[in-house]
Design a protein around this motif. Structure first.
Motif, PDB file in Angstrom:
ATOM      1  N   LEU A  34      49.474  42.206  49.271  1.00 28.31           N
ATOM      2  CA  LEU A  34      49.475  43.641  49.576  1.00 28.31           C
ATOM      3  C   LEU A  34      49.985  44.461  48.396  1.00 28.31           C
ATOM      4  N   ILE A  35      50.960  43.915  47.656  1.00 21.48           N
ATOM      5  CA  ILE A  35      51.458  44.619  46.472  1.00 21.48           C
ATOM      6  C   ILE A  35      50.347  44.737  45.424  1.00 21.48           C
ATOM      7  N   ILE A  36      49.622  43.637  45.217  1.00 25.65           N
ATOM      8  CA  ILE A  36      48.496  43.653  44.264  1.00 25.65           C
ATOM      9  C   ILE A  36      47.419  44.644  44.729  1.00 25.65           C
ATOM     10  N   PHE A  37      47.169  44.642  46.043  1.00 26.50           N
ATOM     11  CA  PHE A  37      46.170  45.553  46.613  1.00 26.50           C
ATOM     12  C   PHE A  37      46.592  47.007  46.410  1.00 26.50           C
ATOM     13  N   ALA A  38      47.895  47.294  46.628  1.00 28.68           N
ATOM     14  CA  ALA A  38      48.406  48.653  46.427  1.00 28.68           C
ATOM     15  C   ALA A  38      48.293  49.061  44.959  1.00 28.68           C
TER      16      ALA A  38
ATOM     17  N   GLY B 297      50.592  62.447  37.038  1.00 30.76           N
ATOM     18  CA  GLY B 297      51.324  61.204  37.268  1.00 30.76           C
ATOM     19  C   GLY B 297      52.578  61.422  38.088  1.00 30.76           C
ATOM     20  N   ILE B 298      53.342  62.462  37.762  1.00 33.70           N
ATOM     21  CA  ILE B 298      54.566  62.757  38.513  1.00 33.70           C
ATOM     22  C   ILE B 298      54.234  63.103  39.961  1.00 33.70           C
ATOM     23  N   ARG B 299      53.150  63.890  40.141  1.00 33.18           N
ATOM     24  CA  ARG B 299      52.762  64.264  41.503  1.00 33.18           C
ATOM     25  C   ARG B 299      52.392  63.032  42.327  1.00 33.18           C
ATOM     26  N   ILE B 300      51.592  62.127  41.744  1.00 29.26           N
ATOM     27  CA  ILE B 300      51.191  60.908  42.459  1.00 29.26           C
ATOM     28  C   ILE B 300      52.411  60.062  42.812  1.00 29.26           C
ATOM     29  N   MET B 301      53.326  59.899  41.840  1.00 28.26           N
ATOM     30  CA  MET B 301      54.510  59.065  42.082  1.00 28.26           C
ATOM     31  C   MET B 301      55.427  59.651  43.154  1.00 28.26           C
ATOM     32  N   LEU B 302      55.542  60.983  43.180  1.00 25.63           N
ATOM     33  CA  LEU B 302      56.366  61.620  44.219  1.00 25.63           C
ATOM     34  C   LEU B 302      55.730  61.460  45.594  1.00 25.63           C
ATOM     35  N   ILE B 303      54.404  61.626  45.654  1.00 27.91           N
ATOM     36  CA  ILE B 303      53.699  61.439  46.927  1.00 27.91           C
ATOM     37  C   ILE B 303      53.896  60.012  47.432  1.00 27.91           C
ATOM     38  N   GLU B 304      53.770  59.044  46.516  1.00 26.82           N
ATOM     39  CA  GLU B 304      53.902  57.641  46.913  1.00 26.82           C
ATOM     40  C   GLU B 304      55.347  57.289  47.269  1.00 26.82           C
ATOM     41  N   LEU B 305      56.313  57.951  46.626  1.00 24.53           N
ATOM     42  CA  LEU B 305      57.715  57.753  47.010  1.00 24.53           C
ATOM     43  C   LEU B 305      57.946  58.236  48.443  1.00 24.53           C
TER      44      LEU B 305
ATOM     45  N   TRP C 108      57.136  50.556  45.327  1.00 21.63           N
ATOM     46  CA  TRP C 108      56.769  51.877  44.786  1.00 21.63           C
ATOM     47  C   TRP C 108      56.834  51.871  43.262  1.00 21.63           C
ATOM     48  N   LEU C 109      57.876  51.251  42.710  1.00 25.42           N
ATOM     49  CA  LEU C 109      58.016  51.181  41.258  1.00 25.42           C
ATOM     50  C   LEU C 109      56.860  50.400  40.634  1.00 25.42           C
ATOM     51  N   LEU C 110      56.485  49.295  41.260  1.00 27.12           N
ATOM     52  CA  LEU C 110      55.387  48.475  40.728  1.00 27.12           C
ATOM     53  C   LEU C 110      54.048  49.218  40.753  1.00 27.12           C
ATOM     54  N   VAL C 111      53.770  49.903  41.879  1.00 30.13           N
ATOM     55  CA  VAL C 111      52.482  50.623  41.946  1.00 30.13           C
ATOM     56  C   VAL C 111      52.490  51.835  41.020  1.00 30.13           C
ATOM     57  N   SER C 112      53.684  52.416  40.779  1.00 29.20           N
ATOM     58  CA  SER C 112      53.781  53.523  39.810  1.00 29.20           C
ATOM     59  C   SER C 112      53.494  53.019  38.405  1.00 29.20           C
ATOM     60  N   ILE C 113      54.030  51.837  38.098  1.00 30.52           N
ATOM     61  CA  ILE C 113      53.747  51.221  36.797  1.00 30.52           C
ATOM     62  C   ILE C 113      52.253  50.926  36.670  1.00 30.52           C
TER      63      ILE C 113
ATOM     64  N   PHE D  22      49.811  52.604  38.042  1.00 26.50           N
ATOM     65  CA  PHE D  22      49.113  53.871  37.775  1.00 26.50           C
ATOM     66  C   PHE D  22      49.298  54.299  36.324  1.00 26.50           C
ATOM     67  N   THR D  23      50.563  54.252  35.853  1.00 25.94           N
ATOM     68  CA  THR D  23      50.857  54.665  34.472  1.00 25.94           C
ATOM     69  C   THR D  23      50.131  53.782  33.464  1.00 25.94           C
ATOM     70  N   SER D  24      50.124  52.475  33.715  1.00 21.87           N
ATOM     71  CA  SER D  24      49.457  51.537  32.809  1.00 21.87           C
ATOM     72  C   SER D  24      47.956  51.786  32.782  1.00 21.87           C
ATOM     73  N   SER D  25      47.399  52.104  33.947  1.00 20.89           N
ATOM     74  CA  SER D  25      45.955  52.369  34.019  1.00 20.89           C
ATOM     75  C   SER D  25      45.591  53.608  33.216  1.00 20.89           C
ATOM     76  N   ILE D  26      46.412  54.668  33.357  1.00 19.21           N
ATOM     77  CA  ILE D  26      46.161  55.892  32.591  1.00 19.21           C
ATOM     78  C   ILE D  26      46.276  55.618  31.087  1.00 19.21           C
ATOM     79  N   PHE D  27      47.301  54.864  30.710  1.00 18.35           N
ATOM     80  CA  PHE D  27      47.484  54.529  29.298  1.00 18.35           C
ATOM     81  C   PHE D  27      46.291  53.741  28.769  1.00 18.35           C
ATOM     82  N   TYR D  28      45.824  52.775  29.553  1.00 13.17           N
ATOM     83  CA  TYR D  28      44.677  51.951  29.155  1.00 13.17           C
ATOM     84  C   TYR D  28      43.424  52.808  28.986  1.00 13.17           C
TER      85      TYR D  28
END
Length: 321
Positions: free
Chosen positions: A224-228, A261-269, A299-304, A306-312
């Motif tokens: 589920l973590i991988i899926f998220a 990115g901040i908006r997505i992370m706050l929503i997911e938090l 939440w921290l893992l899925v935020s990472i 998202f951030t990694s995907s944007i960076f890539y």
């Protein structure tokens, strides 16, 4: 775009719920304070006696013979099928209640017996001036709590405190099955003292058999973590499609990505916290701090992710990278 993002966010919330549910299953099956046993541990044993002594006399004997050993006693009535008497010389595991509270150590010391009810307790009760009482043959016991509804609990039972000086202490010991939670050595000594055969309750056997069978829950939680994380990758792709359509670059692109990115992370938090409160309300956890820590880690893992995907995606689109 908005519909896709909404669907992905809902899926993320469901993933958080699923991850928390896996922890609930693990804690329900593995914690020593088994929910099925109403706060009893893996050392629990039981025996039956033919002694005509009272419950109070039996408890005085325990206090005299084992003054420094932790002992918890549940006396399951053989005649009043839904009644259990509870006594302990130490603080018992606090079990979840819909309202009121569960028993504390002080409740076993006094001269008054208290009651905690299952959701559908089969016992006569009386309501007087907003106070509820269990009525047993015109003897009244104050209700101090009602259990939450969990499938592991028998909802039609009720529980009364007992002690050497309490009214329930005058009940006859031979009318009850003695369930003792202490060291197995003490249980054996007591059974031998009364010439009884010591047995292991079914719920303890079940727990022992399932003690290491949590691999499935762990693998599902990881899945589920991988899926998220995958959901956040797709969210990043959607945002990147917006970037390509608007032709943002330089500082404008950086500011836009940071804000998104901040908006997505706050929503997911907020989703993680919502999942925490919902699961605390609907599921069993022996330690809710573990649940909070797990959901925040997810939440921290899925935020990472998202951030990694944007960076890539940024690096891939930059010809000078």
């Amino acid at each position: 775009m908005k519909v896709k993002k909404f669907i992905l966010i809902i899926i993320l919330f469901l993933s958080f719920l699923g991850i928390g549910s896996m922890l609930s299953n693990i804690q329900s099956n593995q914690a020593d304070q088994l929910l099925e046993a109403y706060g009893l541990s893996n050392n629990t044993r039981y025996f039956k006696v033919q002694s005509k002594q009272t419950v109070g006399a039996f408890l005085r004997f325990l206090q005299k013979k084992y003054p420094k050993r932790k002992i918890q006693i549940h006396l399951a009535s053989q005649h009043e099928r839904n009644q259990t008497l509870i006594w302990s010389n130490h603080d018992v595991v606090t079990l979840p209640t819909e309202n009121g509270r569960y028993f504390t150590r002080d409740d076993f010391k006094g001269k008054v017996s208290f009651a905690v009810l299952g959701q559908n307790a089969r016992v006569k009760t009386l309501q007087v001036q907003n106070n509820q009482y269990v009525d047993l043959g015109n003897k009244y016991y104050t209700v101090i709590g009602t259990f939450k509804h969990y499938r592991q609990m028998k909802q039609n039972e009720y529980y009364l405190t007992t002690g050497p000086q309490q009214p329930t202490g005058r009940f006859k010991l031979q009318n009850y099955v003695i369930i003792i939670d202490s060291s197995v050595k003490i249980s054996r000594q007591l059974a031998a003292h009364y010439g009884a055969k010591l047995k292991t309750p079914p719920f303890v056997k079940k727990h022992q058999n399932r003690k290491f069978s949590v691999v499935k829950e762990i693998l599902l939680a990881i899945g589920l973590i991988i899926f998220a994380g995958s959901c956040n990758f797709f969210l990043a792709l959607i945002d990147w499609e917006t970037v390509k359509k608007t032709h943002l670059n330089g500082k404008l692109l950086l500011n836009w990505l940071v804000n998104r990115g901040i908006r997505i992370m706050l929503i997911e938090l907020l989703l993680a916290l919502a999942a925490y409160f919902f699961l605390c309300w609907r599921a069993f956890f022996s330690n809710t701090q573990h649940l909070l820590g797990l959901l925040l880690a997810c939440w921290l893992l899925v935020s990472i992710a998202f951030t990694s995907s944007i960076f890539y995606l940024t690096r891939r689109s930059d010809p000078h990278a």
